[in-house]
Design an enzyme around this catalytic site. Structure first.
Site, mmCIF file in Angstrom:
data_model
loop_
_atom_site.group_PDB
_atom_site.id
_atom_site.type_symbol
_atom_site.label_atom_id
_atom_site.label_comp_id
_atom_site.label_asym_id
_atom_site.label_seq_id
_atom_site.Cartn_x
_atom_site.Cartn_y
_atom_site.Cartn_z
ATOM 1 N N GLU A 1 22.408 53.284 22.005
ATOM 2 C CA GLU A 1 23.166 54.471 22.377
ATOM 3 C C GLU A 1 23.587 54.451 23.851
ATOM 4 O OE1 GLU A 1 21.146 57.794 19.451
ATOM 5 O OE2 GLU A 1 19.882 56.929 21.029
ATOM 6 N N ASP B 1 12.171 58.389 13.635
ATOM 7 C CA ASP B 1 13.065 59.488 13.282
ATOM 8 C C ASP B 1 13.271 59.540 11.778
ATOM 9 O OD1 ASP B 1 13.460 60.209 15.921
ATOM 10 O OD2 ASP B 1 15.152 58.848 16.174
ATOM 11 N N GLU C 1 19.480 50.445 15.019
ATOM 12 C CA GLU C 1 18.476 51.481 15.274
ATOM 13 C C GLU C 1 17.608 51.725 14.046
ATOM 14 O OE1 GLU C 1 18.382 56.246 15.969
ATOM 15 O OE2 GLU C 1 19.930 55.150 17.046
ATOM 16 N N GLU C 2 18.141 51.452 12.859
ATOM 17 C CA GLU C 2 17.407 51.738 11.630
ATOM 18 C C GLU C 2 16.403 50.652 11.254
ATOM 19 O OE1 GLU C 2 17.718 54.671 10.425
ATOM 20 O OE2 GLU C 2 19.367 55.118 11.794
ATOM 21 N N LEU D 1 24.847 55.560 12.316
ATOM 22 C CA LEU D 1 25.356 56.919 12.108
ATOM 23 C C LEU D 1 24.641 57.887 13.047
ATOM 24 C CD1 LEU D 1 27.627 57.787 10.206
ATOM 25 C CD2 LEU D 1 25.913 58.789 8.720
ATOM 26 N N ASP D 2 25.162 57.992 14.249
ATOM 27 C CA ASP D 2 24.610 58.901 15.247
ATOM 28 C C ASP D 2 24.874 60.350 14.840
ATOM 29 O OD1 ASP D 2 23.704 59.554 18.080
ATOM 30 O OD2 ASP D 2 25.723 60.397 18.093
ATOM 31 N N ASP E 1 24.100 51.753 16.392
ATOM 32 C CA ASP E 1 23.520 52.933 15.758
ATOM 33 C C ASP E 1 24.493 53.268 14.637
ATOM 34 O OD1 ASP E 1 22.683 55.404 14.912
ATOM 35 O OD2 ASP E 1 22.580 56.311 16.901
ATOM 36 N N ASP F 1 22.569 57.436 6.630
ATOM 37 C CA ASP F 1 22.154 56.440 7.625
ATOM 38 C C ASP F 1 22.017 55.073 6.964
ATOM 39 O OD1 ASP F 1 21.760 57.723 10.161
ATOM 40 O OD2 ASP F 1 20.022 58.738 9.333
#
Length: 340
Positions: free
Chosen positions: A274, A63, A92-93, A117-118, A115, A69
């Site tokens: 998530e 992504d 997630e990053e 910054l969703d 996560d 983020d």
């Protein structure tokens, strides 16, 4: 007027609820609260300090990464590293988990997944975004660095989970498996204060949340259920920030859908960062969370850190109804008994 109860005070009073009450989890939740305050400050002035927009890179799952983020990711890691209560993090990053060096010889018992910054692509247009987190008790030896098995635990093993919503007001909502409580940040004193005690999701609601632009790419049973929602004149609400959509449903009822498509046959949302934490929260509030193949989210085997899944989550009666549509229109055998 009721006396103000801060997040710190509430966590300390609830410490006796933890199966291994010795202070570490209490400290860890407080550290996440501190990190949330720092991220909130930057989210609210992102346009002034030049951290809006894309970072010209991709994260571990392909992504596009936003500048904010990266900032949120760095601040969460920094707060958790300095606390000494956390043995490792997975974000997630980042491609892989990050073991953290013990502080003052502490043998940290917990690991954190998040996560940072969703919905961060919304930040440029001032739409609500959020942080999602989950906490597990590590299963590797305390005297050694944490390993990947600590992060591949099922959602049923979560010790705590929550989210922070950065919007018109900033809220931290979390559960340690004994109900769900929400705290609103009071900027005048810089503290999260108890504002929503023992949150319970309505049995059904007037909202359904799905990216209907992908309608033709969904399986037929999901299209039939979406048609059913439209026939009932349910209101379509889709923000593009899962935290925001789930937060609304938690209070007003409804169902959030992120089905599998031809491009993402297993679904697109990350199970670890998530689906599992938000499923934990929604179930603790009396809701349900299953995949679009009708398996309970929290029961899924976690095979790798960035595993993707589909999800249907929200008011229990509406998730039950969606399950009936999948059973009725799917050519696959029913999984109803498996998740009953």
């Amino acid at each position: 007027m009721d006396r103000i109860v801060t997040l710190d005070e509430f966590i300390i009073k609830r410490q006796k609820d933890f199966p291994y009450a010795s202070g570490e989890l209490t400290g860890l939740l407080r550290d996440i609260g501190v990190a949330a305050k720092i991220v909130n400050r930057e989210v609210n002035k992102a346009g002034l300090i030049g951290i809006l927009g894309r970072a010209d890179s991709e994260n571990a799952t392909g992504d596009e990464v936003q500048k904010l983020d990266l900032f949120a990711n760095e601040k969460l890691i920094e707060c958790l590293r300095n606390s000494g209560e956390c043995a490792g993090i997975a974000s997630e990053e980042d491609e892989d988990f990050i073991p953290l060096t013990p502080v003052d010889g502490k043998e940290s018992k917990y690991i954190v997944v998040f996560d940072p910054l969703d919905g961060s692509s919304n930040i440029d247009v001032n739409v609500s975004v959020g942080t999602i987190f989950g906490i597990y008790r590590r299963i590797s030896p305390l005297s050694e660095p944490c390993d990947k098995t600590d992060f591949l635990q099922k959602g049923t093993e979560l010790v705590a989970a929550g989210y922070v919503l950065y919007g018109t007001s900033t809220l931290l909502v979390y559960s340690t498996g004994r109900g769900v409580n929400g705290f609103t940040l009071d900027p005048s004193i810089g503290e999260f204060c108890l504002s929503h005690r023992d949150i319970r999701i309505p049995d059904r609601g007037n909202y359904y949340s799905v990216n209907q632009g992908y309608y033709l790419k969904f399986d037929v049973e999901m299209r039939r259920y979406i048609d059913h929602c439209s026939d009932l004149n349910l209101r379509l609400r889709y923000i593009g920030s899962m935290v925001s959509d789930i937060h609304r449903i938690l209070f007003q009822g409804g169902i959030f859908l992120y089905p599998n498509t031809r491009k993402f046959p297993r679904g697109k949302l990350r199970l670890v960062y998530e689906c599992n934490p938000l499923a934990f929260i929604v179930e603790q509030a009396g809701g349900r969370a299953i995949t679009c193949q009708l398996k309970r989210i929290l029961d899924l085997e976690v095979k790798h850190l960035h595993q993707r899944e589909s999800i249907a989550i929200g008011s229990p009666a509406m998730v039950d109804e969606m399950q009936e549509f999948v059973d009725r229109y799917s050519a696959a055998p029913s999984f109803g008994k498996e998740i009953a």
